[in-house]
Design an enzyme around this catalytic site. Structure first.
Site, PDB file in Angstrom:
ATOM      1  N   ARG B  54       0.808  -1.220   0.000  1.00  0.00           N
ATOM      2  CA  ARG B  54       0.000   0.000   0.000  1.00  0.00           C
ATOM      3  C   ARG B  54       0.850   1.282   0.000  1.00  0.00           C
ATOM      4  NH1 ARG B  54      -4.509  -1.637   0.933  1.00  0.00           N
ATOM      5  NH2 ARG B  54      -3.498  -3.193   2.223  1.00  0.00           N
ATOM      6  N   THR B  55       1.731   1.401   0.955  1.00  0.00           N
ATOM      7  CA  THR B  55       2.485   2.659   1.068  1.00  0.00           C
ATOM      8  C   THR B  55       3.363   2.876  -0.160  1.00  0.00           C
ATOM      9  OG1 THR B  55       2.494   2.383   3.463  1.00  0.00           O
ATOM     10  CG2 THR B  55       4.025   3.983   2.566  1.00  0.00           C
ATOM     11  N   LYS B  83      24.641  -6.587   1.347  1.00  0.00           N
ATOM     12  CA  LYS B  83      26.108  -6.692   1.352  1.00  0.00           C
ATOM     13  C   LYS B  83      26.697  -6.018   2.586  1.00  0.00           C
ATOM     14  CE  LYS B  83      26.008  -6.134  -3.666  1.00  0.00           C
ATOM     15  NZ  LYS B  83      26.185  -5.096  -4.680  1.00  0.00           N
ATOM     16  N   ARG B 104      11.338   3.089   3.928  1.00  0.00           N
ATOM     17  CA  ARG B 104      10.709   2.262   4.975  1.00  0.00           C
ATOM     18  C   ARG B 104      11.768   1.268   5.425  1.00  0.00           C
ATOM     19  NH1 ARG B 104       5.033  -0.804   5.123  1.00  0.00           N
ATOM     20  NH2 ARG B 104       4.455   1.331   5.584  1.00  0.00           N
ATOM     21  N   HIS B 132       4.992   6.698  11.441  1.00  0.00           N
ATOM     22  CA  HIS B 132       4.557   6.520  10.049  1.00  0.00           C
ATOM     23  C   HIS B 132       3.818   7.802   9.660  1.00  0.00           C
ATOM     24  CE1 HIS B 132       3.352   4.867   6.372  1.00  0.00           C
ATOM     25  NE2 HIS B 132       2.720   3.782   6.750  1.00  0.00           N
TER      26      HIS B 132
END
Lengths: 138, 307
Positions: B54-55, B83, B104, B132
Site C-alpha cells: 500500500r504505502t 552486502k 521504509r 509513520h
C-alpha cells in the site's frame, strides 16, 4: 584507608557508590596519569560513596559526568588547595555517553551512528533517544 | 514553506503547514489532471527495506500522477544492505540520483539517519514500530474531510497500541489540537509505550484513558481507529497467537456505535474488522487509501517546491 592529597588536578567527590569505575572510563586518562579510585567510602551525603582523584588532568567531559551522576561534586585543586568547585548541570543533549537499550533502535544495527540523547526531565533525570524516542534513566 | 524539508515524524510540520497541505490535497482531488505534469523531470526513490504494497504503491502512483518518475527497491535483499552497506552510505548515493526519497525500514529512527545523509528531502515511510507520518497525513485529511474538524474529538484507538506506529504518529499529531480525548483500547501487553503517554500529556488540553473492553466505550466515540496485531513485531510467536484476536469489530458491535462515528484503519487488515462492516457508511478505511495517494501527491509537490 589513606590516599595522599593531590597538588594539581581534580577530585570528584560524592559519586554514588558503584559508579566510580564507569565515570573513570569517561575521563580521558592517559598512561602516565596518577589516579586514585576510592570505592565504597563512608559518606554523610550517601551511606557509601566513590571518590576519584586525578593528578594533572587536562580536559574531561563534564557533560558525561553530569549525566552519569549529577549529584557528584568536582573540586579543582591547584598547589594543594581547592580553587574551584564545579556544579554539575544536566546537559540538554549528550553524544556517545549513553547507549540506547531498545533492540529495535537503528543504533543497535548501525554502530557508526552517534548515540544522541536529549534531556526530557531534569526532575526524574530521563533522557530520550534521538532516533527511537526510547526513554532511559542513566 | 515546505520546500527542501524532510518528513520524519508528524511534528516536523506546523499545524499551519499541514493545513496548507490539506488545501492542496483537496485541490488535487478536485482536478487531478491540472497537476499531471507538476513533477515532470523529477525522480522519486522508494527505498523499502521492509515489504509494503500500500504505502509503496501509494507513493509511486502519487509521483507518476504528478508526471515524475520512480526508482527503488523493495525488500532488504534487493539492495546493497544485503552486502552490509549502512543506511547512511546508501542514502548518500541515492541523493546523487534522485530528487526526493521515501524510506521504509524495520529499525526505529532509520528515516532520521537517512535524512541526515541524503542531501535531498526524505520522507519516512515507516520506521519499525515507531512512526509513520504519511499515514498520519492520510488519517488527518480523512478526519478533516469526514468530521469537518481536527479539534474537540473523542478518538478511540483499538488493538495493538504498543507496536502500532500509525497509532503513535496520529496520537502525536492530534495532541496539537484542542480538546482531543484519547480512549486507548488494548490488552495489557499491547498498551501504548511511555513516550506516547508523554506526547498526550504535553498536548493542548488533551486527556486519555486506557481500557481493555471495547464495548464499554464504543457508544462514546467520534472516531474508532482499529489496528492489526502485527505478527512481524513479535519476537515470540506464542505471544502473537495469544493476542491476535483480541478485538474484532463486527456488525453487531457497530450497532452500539454512534450514527456519525467513523471507523478508520491504516490497512492491511487481517480479521480485526469483519468484511460485513465494509458496507456500513461509517467504514472509511478505503476512503483513507484514496486520500493517502492525494495527500502524498501534495507532499511530494510541497517538498520539491512545485506549484
Amino acid at each position: 584507608m589513606e590516599v595522599n592529597s593531590i597538588e594539581n588536578g581534580i577530585v570528584i567527590d560524592h559519586i554514588r557508590a558503584g559508579l566510580g569505575r564507569k565515570i573513570l572510563s569517561y575521563m580521558n586518562i592517559e598512561s602516565g596519569d596518577t589516579v586514585a579510585l576510592i570505592m565504597n567510602a563512608t559518606s554523610k551525603k550517601h551511606a557509601r560513596k566513590d571518590i576519584i582523584k586525578i593528578e594533572n588532568i587536562r580536559e574531561f567531559d563534564l557533560a558525561a559526568l553530569a549525566v552519569l551522576d549529577h549529584t557528584a561534586t568536582v573540586n579543582v585543586i591547584k598547589q594543594g588547595k581547592i580553587v574551584e568547585k564545579i556544579n554539575l548541570d544536566l546537559p540538554e543533549k549528550v553524544v556517545d555517553v549513553l547507549r540506547c537499550k531498545n533492540p529495535r533502535c537503528v543504533t543497535s544495527v548501525e554502530p557508526a551512528i552517534p548515540q544522541i540523547f536529549h534531556l526530557v526531565s531534569p526532575e526524574t533525570v530521563e533522557y530520550r533517544c534521538e532516533y527511537c524516542d526510547e526513554i532511559i534513566k542513566p | 514553506m515546505l520546500k527542501g524539508k524532510n518528513l520524519i515524524e508528524p511534528l516536523d510540520f506546523t499545524t499551519e503547514e499541514l493545513e496548507k497541505l490539506f488545501v492542496l490535497s483537496n485541490k488535487i482531488m478536485d482536478k487531478p489532471l491540472d497537476f499531471s505534469e507538476c513533477c515532470k523531470g523529477d525522480i522519486l526513490a522508494t527505498l523499502f527495506y521492509e515489504p509494503s504494497t500500500r504505502t509503496r504503491f501509494s507513493f509511486e502512483t502519487a509521483m507518476l500522477r504528478l508526471g515524475g518518475q520512480v526508482i527503488g527497491f523493495s525488500g532488504e535483499n534487493a539492495s546493497s544492505a544485503a552486502k552490509g552497506e549502512s543506511i547512511a552510505d546508501t542514502l548518500k548515493a541515492i541523493g546523487c540520483y534522485a530528487d526526493i526519497a521515501v524510506i521504509r525500514h524495520p529499525k526505529e529512527g532509520s528515516a532520521l539517519v537517512a535524512s541526515k545523509n541524503a542531501g535531498i528531502p526524505v520522507i519516512n515511510g515507516g520506521d519499525g514500530g515507531h512512526q509513520h507520518p504519511t499515514q498520519t497525513l492520510t488519517d488527518l485529511l480523512t478526519i478533516k474531510r469526514e468530521k469537518g474538524r481536527l479539534a474537540n474529538l473523542r478518538v478511540g484507538f483499538c488493538g495493538d497500541l504498543l507496536f502500532g506506529r500509525t497509532v503513535h504518529s496520529l496520537i502525536r499529531a492530534l495532541s496539537r489540537y484542542e480538546g482531543i480525548e484519547f480512549i486507548l483500547i488494548s490488552p495489557e501487553e499491547l498498551k501504548v509505550p511511555e513516550f506516547v503517554r508523554n506526547d498526550i500529556l504535553r498536548g493542548k488540553d488533551c486527556k486519555y484513558c486506557e481500557v481493555t473492553d471495547m464495548l464499554d466505550v464504543l457508544p462514546q466515540l467520534d472516531i474508532l481507529y482499529m489496528t492489526r496485531v502485527q505478527r512481524e513485531r513479535f519476537f515470540n510467536e506464542e505471544d502473537y497467537i495469544r493476542l491476535k484476536d483480541s478485538y474484532i469489530l463486527d456488525e453487531e458491535k457497530m450497532l452500539l456505535a454512534p450514527k456519525d462515528m467513523i471507523v478508520m484503519h491504516p490497512l492491511p487488515r487481517v480479521n480485526e474488522i469483519s468484511v460485513e462492516v465494509d458496507t456500513d457508511p461509517r467504514a472509511k478505511y478505503f476512503v483513507q487509501v484514496k486520500n493517502g495517494m492525494y495527500v502524498r501527491m501534495a507532499l511530494i509537490m510541497s517538498l520539491l517546491g512545485k506549484k
